[in-house]
Scaffold this motif. Sequence first.
Motif, mmCIF file in Angstrom:
data_model
loop_
_atom_site.group_PDB
_atom_site.id
_atom_site.type_symbol
_atom_site.label_atom_id
_atom_site.label_comp_id
_atom_site.label_asym_id
_atom_site.label_seq_id
_atom_site.Cartn_x
_atom_site.Cartn_y
_atom_site.Cartn_z
ATOM 1 N N SER A 1 57.120 -41.524 -8.416
ATOM 2 C CA SER A 1 57.502 -42.399 -9.173
ATOM 3 C C SER A 1 57.884 -42.025 -10.707
ATOM 4 N N ARG A 2 58.941 -42.528 -11.215
ATOM 5 C CA ARG A 2 59.280 -42.319 -12.755
ATOM 6 C C ARG A 2 58.327 -43.320 -13.476
ATOM 7 N N TYR A 3 57.611 -44.177 -12.933
ATOM 8 C CA TYR A 3 57.019 -45.309 -13.990
ATOM 9 C C TYR A 3 55.537 -44.820 -14.395
ATOM 10 N N GLN A 4 55.257 -45.285 -15.091
ATOM 11 C CA GLN A 4 53.845 -44.942 -15.748
ATOM 12 C C GLN A 4 53.018 -45.115 -14.802
ATOM 13 N N ASN A 5 51.850 -44.326 -14.831
ATOM 14 C CA ASN A 5 50.632 -44.503 -13.920
ATOM 15 C C ASN A 5 50.895 -44.864 -12.459
ATOM 16 N N PHE A 6 52.071 -44.448 -12.046
ATOM 17 C CA PHE A 6 52.708 -44.790 -10.605
ATOM 18 C C PHE A 6 52.286 -46.049 -10.322
ATOM 19 N N LYS A 7 52.748 -47.064 -11.017
ATOM 20 C CA LYS A 7 52.532 -48.442 -10.822
ATOM 21 C C LYS A 7 53.664 -49.269 -10.882
ATOM 22 N N PHE A 8 54.041 -49.892 -9.951
ATOM 23 C CA PHE A 8 55.434 -50.473 -9.983
ATOM 24 C C PHE A 8 55.429 -51.771 -9.058
ATOM 25 N N SER A 9 56.318 -52.621 -9.334
ATOM 26 C CA SER A 9 56.715 -54.015 -8.331
ATOM 27 C C SER A 9 57.567 -53.520 -7.216
ATOM 28 N N LEU A 10 57.984 -54.455 -6.435
ATOM 29 C CA LEU A 10 58.868 -53.991 -5.317
ATOM 30 C C LEU A 10 60.227 -53.984 -6.052
ATOM 31 N N SER A 11 60.791 -54.431 -6.894
ATOM 32 C CA SER A 11 62.009 -54.336 -7.488
ATOM 33 C C SER A 11 62.059 -53.078 -8.236
ATOM 34 N N ASP A 12 61.056 -52.577 -8.886
ATOM 35 C CA ASP A 12 60.847 -51.303 -9.633
ATOM 36 C C ASP A 12 61.125 -50.172 -8.595
ATOM 37 N N VAL A 13 60.289 -50.363 -7.508
ATOM 38 C CA VAL A 13 60.586 -48.780 -6.666
ATOM 39 C C VAL A 13 61.866 -48.867 -6.065
ATOM 40 N N ILE A 14 62.234 -49.806 -5.759
ATOM 41 C CA ILE A 14 63.822 -49.916 -5.001
ATOM 42 C C ILE A 14 64.686 -49.180 -6.141
ATOM 43 N N ALA A 15 64.672 -49.624 -7.505
ATOM 44 C CA ALA A 15 65.762 -49.235 -8.371
ATOM 45 C C ALA A 15 65.256 -47.759 -8.538
ATOM 46 N N ASP A 16 64.116 -47.282 -8.402
ATOM 47 C CA ASP A 16 63.702 -45.964 -8.714
ATOM 48 C C ASP A 16 63.832 -45.197 -7.434
#
Length: 256
Positions: free
Chosen positions: A136-151
Motif C-alpha cells: 500500500s502506498r498509504y501511510q501506516n498501511f491503512k486505507f478505505s475500500l475506495s483508497d485500496v481500489i485506487a491504489d
Amino acid sequence: MLKQLADKLDQAAANAQSITQLSASTQLSLHEAYEVQKLSIGLRLLRGEKLVGYKLGFTSRAKMEQMGVDDLIWGRLTDTMMIADGGQISLSDYVHPRAEPEIAFRLKHPLSGKVSKETALAAIDAVACAIEVIDSRYQNFKFSLSDVIADNCSSTGYVVGPWHDADTQLDNLPMVLKVDGIEAQRGSSMDILDHPLNSLIEAARCVAEYGESLQPGQIVLAGAATAAVALAPGQTISVEVDGLASCQFSTMAQPL
C-alpha cells in the motif's frame, strides 16, 4: 480531479513514498476509484509497461466481512511487476511490502462477463503456484475500500512458479508460505473463494463491468490463501503448493 489523484498515486509508487489516504480529503465512489486506478496504471503504460493480467482481492469471506463489502476487488498486473522465480528485490523500492501465497492462471482463450465453470476451464492454458507482493502506498498501511481500489488494490509485484497442465487438480491443495525455510502461514486452495476457479470466473465478471476482458496469454492471480507476511531485508520467501511445486524470491540484505 481523478487525474490528479492518479498522478499522486503514480508518483508515490514510483518514488516508494507513502501518502495520506485519498479518503481523508476526497470521497470517491467505487466507479471513480477504479477510474483512478485505470488512469494511474495508464501512466505506466505510456512509459512503456505492458498490461499482462489482473489480480483479485478480498477472495476470502472473512476479509469481505472485515471490510464490510459483498464483492471482490481487482487490480492490474504489468510486465515490470513480474519478479523472476528465484529473483531478488530491494525493499527500498517499496513502502510497506508484504507477501501472500496465491495460485495463478494463464489463459489461452478470452473470458468476459458471466461465464460458466466449463467455459472458464476451457479458457485455461496453465496453472501455477505464485506469490504476490503487496504494498500500500498509504501511510501506516491503512486505507478505505475506495483508497485500496485506487491504489491498484495494493498490487506491486508477483512471482510465478513452473506452469502445469490446465487440468491439474486444484481442490483443497495445502499452501505453505515460508520465510527462510520456516513456515509462516498455512492455508488451502479452498481458502481462495472456496475454489480458485471461482476467482477466475469472478475476474471475468468484474473486469467486464468496467469494459475490459481477460485475454489470451494474460495471467490472473486468484487471490491470497492466507494472511500476508511483512517483508524484512535479507529474507527468502517461498510458497509450496501440493501438486504445483514451489516458487520463491529473496530480499536484499540491509546495507552496512
